[in-house]
Motif scaffolding. Sequence first.
Motif, mmCIF file in Angstrom:
data_model
loop_
_atom_site.group_PDB
_atom_site.id
_atom_site.type_symbol
_atom_site.label_atom_id
_atom_site.label_comp_id
_atom_site.label_asym_id
_atom_site.label_seq_id
_atom_site.Cartn_x
_atom_site.Cartn_y
_atom_site.Cartn_z
ATOM 1 N N ILE A 194 6.616 4.885 31.715
ATOM 2 C CA ILE A 194 7.495 3.777 32.097
ATOM 3 C C ILE A 194 6.703 2.785 32.939
ATOM 4 O O ILE A 194 6.135 3.161 33.949
ATOM 5 C CB ILE A 194 8.699 4.293 32.905
ATOM 6 N N PRO A 195 6.642 1.538 32.513
ATOM 7 C CA PRO A 195 5.976 0.551 33.354
ATOM 8 C C PRO A 195 6.893 0.145 34.497
ATOM 9 O O PRO A 195 8.096 0.004 34.293
ATOM 10 C CB PRO A 195 5.734 -0.609 32.405
ATOM 11 N N THR A 196 6.321 -0.011 35.668
ATOM 12 C CA THR A 196 7.173 -0.351 36.803
ATOM 13 C C THR A 196 6.873 -1.739 37.353
ATOM 14 O O THR A 196 7.785 -2.473 37.687
ATOM 15 C CB THR A 196 7.022 0.674 37.926
ATOM 16 N N GLU A 227 2.440 -4.543 34.599
ATOM 17 C CA GLU A 227 2.403 -3.496 33.577
ATOM 18 C C GLU A 227 3.386 -3.786 32.458
ATOM 19 O O GLU A 227 3.078 -3.619 31.279
ATOM 20 C CB GLU A 227 2.779 -2.149 34.195
#
Lengths: 691, 344
Positions: free
Chosen positions: A60-62, A66
């Motif tokens: 999961i990109p936060t 990203e």
Amino acid sequence: MLWRVFHRHASTATASRPTNFTFPQRINRSPTALLESLNACVQADGGSPGYIYVDDPFLIPTSAHEKRQLALSKSSGKKAAQWIMNRYSYAFFHDVAAPSIPSYFPNYTFDEKEFIEPDETTLYKLMNWNKIIKAHEIYKKCLEQNTAVSDPCKYALFDLLCIYNSDNPMEILPPEEDWYRRELNESNQSGLAQRTWKENGLAEQMFEELKLSATPEQKTRLYNSFACGLFKYHHAEKAMLVIDEMKQNSIQLDLTTYNYLLYSASLIRETYEIRWKFTIEYLNEMKQNLIKPNLRTFNAILHTLRRCSLFERGPTLALSVLNEMRQNGIEPSLGTWAHVIMIFYPNDHIGYETQILPQIMDELEKQYELNGKNFEWRDIDDREFFFNAMFKASVNCRDIELAKRIHRFQMNGSNSRFIPDGFREQMYYTNLFRLLFRFDIPEHVMPLWESVVPNIYSPSINIIEDLMEFISTWNLKDNYVRLWSDLLLLGFIDNRQNNRRIIERYLKLLIRSDQDSLPIEQIKQYANIGRQILKKFPLVPEEDEQRQQQPEELQKEGNEAQQRAKQFRQSQPKFQYTGHILSDLIYLLTRADDFEASWSLYEHYLGNKSTLINPLHESSLMSLLSLSIKQNHVDQALSIIETINELNYECLSNALDLLNRHDNLDIKDRQRLRAIQKNSSLESAHLVKLV
Amino acid sequence: MSLLYLRLQLTLPSHHLLFVRTFRQPQRSTEPKSQIGEFRLLQLTKSKTNRNGSMKKRIRPKFKEVPPPRYLRMSTDQDWTNVWPTATTFKQSVVPLPITQGYVASDKENKGLPLEKYANAELMKIPNFFHLTPNHIKKHCAAIKKYCTPWPEQLDSDEACEYYLPIQITTHDYLNSTPSIRDSRARVVKFNFKLTQLQFDEHARDKFIRLAGQRYNADTDELTLVADKCPYRKQNYDYAQYLLTALYFESWKIENWEVDKTKNDWQAYYWDKSPSRARLLDILKASEQNPSSVDSNSVLDHNKKLVERYRASITRVQDEGAENELKNLNDYKNDVLSLYNLKL
């Protein structure tokens, strides 16, 4: 025939039943209606990542960076696949899908042979494959070869030339990329109406050519298309000439042309009063010609009114336009309200007294319920609503309840799709949180923050700083550790220059909370955070260490790739420790009785005294001193006192006193202490009586 | 040290080989290597002695900070329907339940202990129903209710349904996650109805059943027509309709050869057509005072009750098999005795 075979009176038990039976009428629905209504009952869940990302903690990109990287890579992959497919189109012929999906197949490649003897079907084919310029070329060729081209085909080509400004249409971006379009495409960032119409382009040539042979009905279509094209690409003067010509030849304008005309009124007429007169004039003309306005017409009028900023009659006129809409039985769309908001709040200070925004929200919520909890895209301006509403609620109204209400409405159902791109979303949330951090209490703000960050919204550095400010003003101790993990996840703890500021501020927070007595657990946690920082940004960078260990010979023969890597590393900014950060870290670590680590920091300071910005703080030196005395490191303690002396800190007397009372001092040490006292320029230091 | 040592021992054939790649990336170089005479040496892999230079240190991949699993941050009163809206594979980071599956099999480890959800591939393989909780169903029903019509009031019982909707037509739609929406099984059309729904006389009914053959279920009195010969559903539907119509009207026809039916062809014993009736009539007429004046009907009417009983019992004897033979014969005997006023 068949049903006559069945008789209903045979069985005696049912003889008494009435014979007529009406089947209930099936409620008509589109093939996807069920799916759509099921989709509408799912609310946005801030806990889950966006659909394009894989829902796994590792993936999961936060941070915003990203997210952008992932989304754009994904769309880039799609594009690459498309490219391969078009390049090697002969390899992609296997069709498993039924019904066949054309967009999963390579684009049609035209063969030159098809153009040797072109006819109408070739033209249509070219138009279907978006090759407008080529189509025009072939059209010319047809004329030369005296091949018959029917009028509908000609006019279809002309329409396309007008719509796409005598050019091939732009390729549609994949949705992931479309979200970032504002950052990606540099042209026309300002949103100003620039004249992009191609003078003497293919459209104009074809217009002149077709004009000669057109019948009256064809002329209507011809002129209207041409005028729409001119308005669309902001060439208002020429469009007005065309419209005058139309009036002279008594050619009727159609609804689309009127809409464009009203939309561009601000380009045609200068002063506000004249613009409005112009609008009214054309509306009357529409009425005479019995053309019924649609939603777009009213949005165009409001758009023109909005372009008249600070026009005193603006708000009243806008209200009358709204009334007119109601009378025509047209429900205002989100775009209409977006315009109304901007008319009522033309700049950052005006409009609070009108209380129009809460009224609009009342209206919208009512409409939303009536519509079966679902809004549809009705106009292109709908995309502006949430952005405008939040902007005005936070800047002009400064009303936290109103802002939260707008936000709640946005989170409802699939309303969030009315925020069309990443930039607008960023601005929306920036406005929301700016306002909340300034005026709301933590019990309300923090749950909202957690419901949105990081999956829906990745905050920018300014908002993070506001959050830290907010946390420190309200002294939310429970959030300190959580804040650290958020900072890590949102990508604010890295080498970049700005982020050193963030770390500094964060350490200040931790230190400040240290004033009152803290439970041991928390002290340990804070020390761990300090260690994490040290681990992430080593005092001596790793590469330097390696380079020192390697024999020189080997280093010389480094190949190109290595050199490039080295250059890359050098070009990246290194994290620079300052005296502030070092002293804060020392303080945190000494609180947790970690002498080793804090001493190494202190040594680092001594080694790089000349290059470091800012000296160590009094308080951290004192706490290091007391720790070293406690753990019986006399030499180190003496060195610390020397540093305190060097820096001329007031606390020297306390320091001397502290060490003096220690039992394990031998004569040498006592002499050193005395020497320090003698050299000191502080009066208070001389008052301490040394044994 | 060892690398340096190796390098001193080498006689280097060409300058290029000084910078060979590390052995991790075996690649066939296109440059000419060592030669013997006019032929190049075939070197499929680099000879080990050529390995020199420092081994390239593998760059350690930088992992980003991994957030804690989502379920830790979930509130206890959240709406699960939004967290898990559709069917998906099990995700340990999302489900806030201590779910386990399987157990440790190895003796050396904790044999017999259940495996937790983290990194438990078994949980991902099995289908789950997290998307079909009662709340989900309620929500979905509420969402699509607007497309439903109310149940017709007339259809208040099964009999009523049968009465108003005499025929049942069954088709199946198939939904798969494949590129194609077609499924050949969808073409099959099934017609299902009770024979009482049709108007028949005895002959027609008998003929209908005979023509239907195995499609008729005598226990439930139901006829099932399945049409699957044509490639499309519409064609099959039309064909089934045609079949039903043809069957019905065919069963009403009486062909010439049907008239030739003799007593041996009877599928049941028809006393009214049997010689037994004629003989009974003769006997009864003979017993009347004036045999020539009476006709057969009035004779039968006279002894109606007895004749009916006689008829039933003789039909039973003829039709039923060996099961109740003794009882049937006994009944028959008694009836005959009472009919003719005989005594044993």
